[in-house]
Design an enzyme around this catalytic site. Structure first.
Site, PDB file in Angstrom:
ATOM      1  N   LYS A  53       0.830  -1.205   0.000  1.00 37.74           N
ATOM      2  CA  LYS A  53       0.000   0.000   0.000  1.00 37.74           C
ATOM      3  C   LYS A  53       0.866   1.257   0.000  1.00 37.74           C
ATOM      4  O   LYS A  53       0.501   2.259  -0.614  1.00 37.74           O
ATOM      5  CB  LYS A  53      -0.965  -0.015   1.182  1.00 37.74           C
TER       6      LYS A  53
ATOM      7  N   LYS B  30      -7.544 -14.416  -9.482  1.00 35.86           N
ATOM      8  CA  LYS B  30      -8.871 -14.611  -8.896  1.00 35.86           C
ATOM      9  C   LYS B  30      -9.749 -13.398  -9.169  1.00 35.86           C
ATOM     10  O   LYS B  30      -9.261 -12.329  -9.459  1.00 35.86           O
ATOM     11  CB  LYS B  30      -8.758 -14.736  -7.368  1.00 35.86           C
TER      12      LYS B  30
ATOM     13  N   LYS C  16     -12.155  -7.364  -5.932  1.00 29.10           N
ATOM     14  CA  LYS C  16     -12.984  -6.177  -5.811  1.00 29.10           C
ATOM     15  C   LYS C  16     -12.542  -5.071  -6.742  1.00 29.10           C
ATOM     16  O   LYS C  16     -13.341  -4.378  -7.321  1.00 29.10           O
ATOM     17  CB  LYS C  16     -12.877  -5.653  -4.367  1.00 29.10           C
TER      18      LYS C  16
END
Ligand code: TRP
Length: 333
Positions: free
Chosen positions: A114, A196, A199
């Site tokens: 991040k 995968k 979001k």
């Protein structure tokens, strides 16, 4: 009566729930609610570490809550609540911060990722994200934490903080462990053949629980295929295996077997397969979407769910914090 084991998990309300959330988490949560004392939380405070703009927060929170219920979580059986509604969380977070070392926090994989992706906002909340997560879990003295692989390091840190607390102030917290019901995690592949469903990544390769019937059909028709196998019983390339995997999740056995057979005999027509998968996917998603929409539109009901969840989680939190303060020595009479 024997006391039930305590399950706790959280999700950041930063986007739309998708098929991966359903098969990877929600479906298991629904099974767990029958056997365990469950706390399922929307990590709205955590989301501030990466999403300081809160314009969309309330909408996301309410939709995720509605989708949780639509998928079968029963607010009468579990505590379904928002992190910010349980202020004891922030108190425990503060105490745990004194047991967390700057060095280990800086080494955390998610922190490094991040910090790289938002170099202008490497805030202290980002650094102590795993401490807040440990507070969420330890607040209920939960021992079972259903999470995906990407959360293993955070969970290990929660165990370390729990052990340090116990060691310094006396045994209070069980060691939280990753917990997956039955046969482990089901993989829900993305439609572009890369990884995968997720979001935030490629939205056209992810099926959301809120997608319209048309959007679902279109996304599936665009999934990557090729001209088909040229020799019988060929091993499937990843992107083809992914389509079969999705079919395994939502189609019936006979449908799956007939396409497996067609593949092995080199007469598969991917157009037909994707069309069939589209219809089966629509049949699977539409009832969830419709139920979630009707719950979402009932603000009075959602509000009562949130209040009930906050009260249940709050009672458990208050009981733990009494013990925490006494153990630390912050109790003078
Ligand atoms: N960090 C988790 C995630 O990104 C969300 C989360 C917050 C969580 N608090 C938690 C998960 C407590 C399990 C337990 O997915």
């Amino acid at each position: 009566m024997q006391k039930k084991d305590i399950v706790m998990s959280g999700i950041r309300p930063t986007g739309f729930l998708h098929l991966g959330n359903y098969f990877g988490a929600l479906r298991n949560f629904v099974r767990m609610q029958e056997e365990y004392e469950c706390y399922f939380m929307l990590a709205d405070v955590h989301s501030l570490t990466t999403h300081p703009d809160t314009k969309e927060l309330a909408g996301h929170v309410k939709r995720v809550l509605a989708e949780y219920i639509a998928c079968g979580l029963d607010p009468e059986k579990v505590a379904l609540y928002c992190q910010s509604h349980v202020p004891e969380t922030t108190e425990l977070y503060l105490y745990l911060n004194m047991l967390a070392y700057k060095g280990e926090l800086e080494k955390t994989t998610t922190f490094k990722e991040k910090a790289r992706s938002q170099p202008d906002n490497v805030n202290a909340g980002l650094l102590t994200y795993p401490v807040l997560q440990a507070a969420d879990i330890l607040l209920h003295r939960a021992s079972l934490v259903p999470v995906g692989k990407d959360q293993e390091q955070h969970l290990e840190m929660s165990r370390n903080f729990a052990n340090r607390f116990n060691h310094r102030y006396g045994d209070l917290f069980p060691e939280p462990k990753a917990f997956n019901f039955g046969s482990g995690l089901v993989k829900v592949p993305s439609l572009d053949g890369a990884g995968k469903m997720s979001k935030s990544e490629n939205q056209s390769a992810t099926i959301y629980l809120s997608d319209s019937d048309d959007a679902i059909r279109k996304k599936l028709m665009k999934a990557k295929t090729d001209s088909g196998p040229t020799a019988p019983n060929t091993v499937k390339p990843d992107y083809i295996e992914n389509i079969f995997q999705l079919m395994r999740l939502v189609s019936d056995e006979a449908t799956l077997v007939s396409f497996e057979k067609a593949y092995d005999e080199c007469r598969i027509r991917y157009g037909d397969m994707k069309k069939q998968l589209g219809e089966d996917m629509v049949k699977f998603i539409a009832p969830i979407r419709e139920k979630a929409e009707s719950i979402r539109n009932d603000e009075g009901y959602l509000r009562s769910v949130m209040e009930k969840g906050a009260a249940k989680a709050g009672a458990s939190a208050a009981a733990t914090m009494e013990k925490v303060r006494a153990a630390i020595g912050l109790k003078y009479y």
